[in-house]
Write an enzyme that holds these catalytic residues in place. Structure first.
Site, mmCIF file in Angstrom:
data_model
loop_
_atom_site.group_PDB
_atom_site.id
_atom_site.type_symbol
_atom_site.label_atom_id
_atom_site.label_comp_id
_atom_site.label_asym_id
_atom_site.label_seq_id
_atom_site.Cartn_x
_atom_site.Cartn_y
_atom_site.Cartn_z
ATOM 1 N N ASP A 223 0.815 -1.219 0.000
ATOM 2 C CA ASP A 223 0.000 0.000 0.000
ATOM 3 C C ASP A 223 0.847 1.267 0.000
ATOM 4 O OD1 ASP A 223 -1.911 -1.962 0.278
ATOM 5 O OD2 ASP A 223 -3.102 -0.833 1.738
ATOM 6 N N ARG B 64 0.480 6.372 17.138
ATOM 7 C CA ARG B 64 0.301 7.409 16.115
ATOM 8 C C ARG B 64 0.923 8.753 16.460
ATOM 9 N NH1 ARG B 64 0.377 3.379 13.434
ATOM 10 N NH2 ARG B 64 -1.460 2.064 13.477
ATOM 11 N N ASP C 167 -7.010 6.027 12.611
ATOM 12 C CA ASP C 167 -5.599 6.403 12.507
ATOM 13 C C ASP C 167 -5.376 7.696 11.731
ATOM 14 O OD1 ASP C 167 -4.585 4.407 14.139
ATOM 15 O OD2 ASP C 167 -4.544 2.945 12.515
ATOM 16 N N SER D 188 -6.116 -6.573 7.727
ATOM 17 C CA SER D 188 -5.421 -5.331 8.022
ATOM 18 C C SER D 188 -4.755 -5.502 9.386
ATOM 19 C CB SER D 188 -6.426 -4.172 8.051
ATOM 20 O OG SER D 188 -5.829 -3.064 8.671
HETATM 21 N N1 ARG Z 1 -9.124 -0.239 15.824
HETATM 22 C C1 ARG Z 1 -7.838 -0.038 16.426
HETATM 23 C C2 ARG Z 1 -7.678 1.412 16.808
HETATM 24 O O1 ARG Z 1 -8.356 2.251 16.293
HETATM 25 C C3 ARG Z 1 -6.702 -0.509 15.546
HETATM 26 C C4 ARG Z 1 -6.480 0.259 14.261
HETATM 27 C C5 ARG Z 1 -5.309 -0.193 13.419
HETATM 28 N N2 ARG Z 1 -5.319 -1.602 13.199
HETATM 29 C C6 ARG Z 1 -5.387 -2.217 12.026
HETATM 30 N N3 ARG Z 1 -5.469 -3.512 12.021
HETATM 31 N N4 ARG Z 1 -5.364 -1.554 10.913
HETATM 32 O O2 ARG Z 1 -6.867 1.723 17.651
#
Ligand code: ARG
Length: 403
Positions: A16, A96, A125, A179
């Site tokens: 990606d 993040r 995110d 993911s």
């Molecule tokens: N739902 C979780 C959060 O918002 C994880 C997000 C990232 N995880 C992922 N598998 N893309 O903190």
């Protein structure tokens, strides 16, 4: 619109972000600097360098952020015993702001006016990255390709890769993969079959913990040392923050600790289902509560518990660098002044249980609580009056109600 001269891209080297890199170069016709952070995701990062080089990137940054991640983000959060919606240890949420901080730092250093990230348009995110960048440097523009380009399906994404000679690994050719977001604190898995919360997660989803059913039949006893609210040693051995969390991840993983199958409420408004594995973090949360149980005053402990959901929600929603998070952090940090000592836990088939705790600063008084005759000035008659006065209004209430 002013022309963008340089972009710093948060780059994993995966399919990606490789596509995003190409898309940025094409769309903006400018230099892209890549930033790849080692957060303990357990992936080789050198391939990311080779791939960026092949795409003509001249300035490639690969930085080991593991110690900073654990000492400046994970541990401060653990001091609060933070859990989102009662269960989620915030493993993705807390990473993040750290990544955003470094993206901003590099952007300033190289004179880039924009930062790009590969978070999709439906998740938390994107919000976390962008709120953090806003708080750190409002002059920096944010480019979120997933919200801007007209690639709308996985098919189109693969077509784009093909057209631009971006190698697509064979396992990425078929249907969309899960993911996954991993770092030293957790692995989070979302998507595919997990999108139906009625479906039981298949066992192969789990990556860093064994099924508790298959965990060793003999329990393992470990001792964690704390200083001012932060873990500093395991079994008497002092360790750096990242080394300590790595060690506990190994122990917890082996005993099947820290699995969570959760439906949560995203900030953006939808519910989502994910599988989390947070072995070391789960042990640390239990141990931290254990050491707090003997070192914190009751009212201090209860106040912490009251603000915890608010604090956790701020982190979940991406407000790490907001003034209210910093204010709550100051309160939490001050509460930890005397939170030092040792906690012993038993790890056994998916659980981490505190079995003993000691502290030179303990508030626990065996003399005070003992069923035996106590030397300390505790007058049983005081309890009588205490109950009589606390019961006064209850007696009035019951009498009026005719009970
Ligand atoms: N739902 C979780 C959060 O918002 C994880 C997000 C990232 N995880 C992922 N598998 N893309 O903190």
């Amino acid at each position: 619109m002013t022309k963008i001269e340089k972009i710093v891209l948060s780059y994993s080297g995966g399919l990606d972000t490789s596509i995003i890199l190409k898309w940025l170069q094409e769309t903006y016709g400018c230099e892209v600097v890549t930033f790849t952070a080692d957060l303990g995701q357990g992936e080789e990062l050198e391939p990311a360098r080779a791939k960026a080089e092949m795409s003509g990137v001249k300035d490639i940054r690969i930085v080991d952020l593991r110690e900073e991640f654990v000492s400046d983000f994970v541990f401060p959060m653990l001091r609060a015993n933070a859990l989102y919606e009662g269960q989620y240890l915030l493993g993705s949420s807390i990473a993040r702001p750290l990544i955003a901080k470094h993206l901003v730092g590099i952007a300033r250093e190289v004179g880039a006016h924009a930062i790009a990230h590969g978070a999709t348009g439906k998740g938390n995110d994107q919000v976390r990255f962008e709120l953090a960048v806003n708080a750190l440097d409002p002059s920096i523009k944010i480019i979120a390709p997933w919200r801007q380009w007209n690639i709308r399906s996985r098919m189109q994404l693969l077509e784009y890769a093909e057209k631009h000679h971006i190698p697509v690994p064979s396992d990425k050719r078929g249907e969309a993969p899960f993911s996954i977001d991993a770092n030293l604190l957790h692995t989070s898995t979302e998507g595919k079959i997990l999108e139906n919360p009625a479906e039981v997660a298949p066992d192969h989803v789990y990556q860093r913990t064994v099924d508790p059913v298959d965990a060793p039949d003999t329990p393992e006893i470990i001792t964690i040392g704390f200083e001012r609210g932060d873990p500093v040693s395991v079994n008497g051995k002092s360790m750096t923050p990242a080394a300590l969390l790595t060690e506990l991840n190994g122990l917890g993983g082996r005993h099947g600790i820290g699995r969570l199958d959760l439906v949560e409420n995203r900030f953006i408004g939808m519910k989502s289902r994910g599988i989390y594995e947070t072995p070391g973090g789960t042990i640390l949360l239990t141990a931290h509560r254990g050491i707090e149980s003997i070192t914190l005053d009751r009212a201090a402990a209860h106040l912490k518990d009251e603000i915890m959901p608010r604090y956790a929600e701020l982190i979940y929603n991406g407000f790490w660098f907001a003034p209210e998070r910093e204010m709550l952090q100051a309160l939490i940090d001050q509460s930890q002044t005397f939170v030092s000592g040792e906690v012993t836990l038993r790890l056994y088939k998916g659980s981490a249980s505190v079995i003993s705790r000691t502290s030179p600063l303990s508030l626990y008084s065996a003399d005070l609580v003992t069923f035996e005759e106590s030397a300390i000035a505790y007058d049983h008659h005081d309890a009588e009056g205490f109950i009589r006065l606390n019961g006064l209004r209850l007696r009035s209430w019951a009498a009026r109600n005719g009970r």
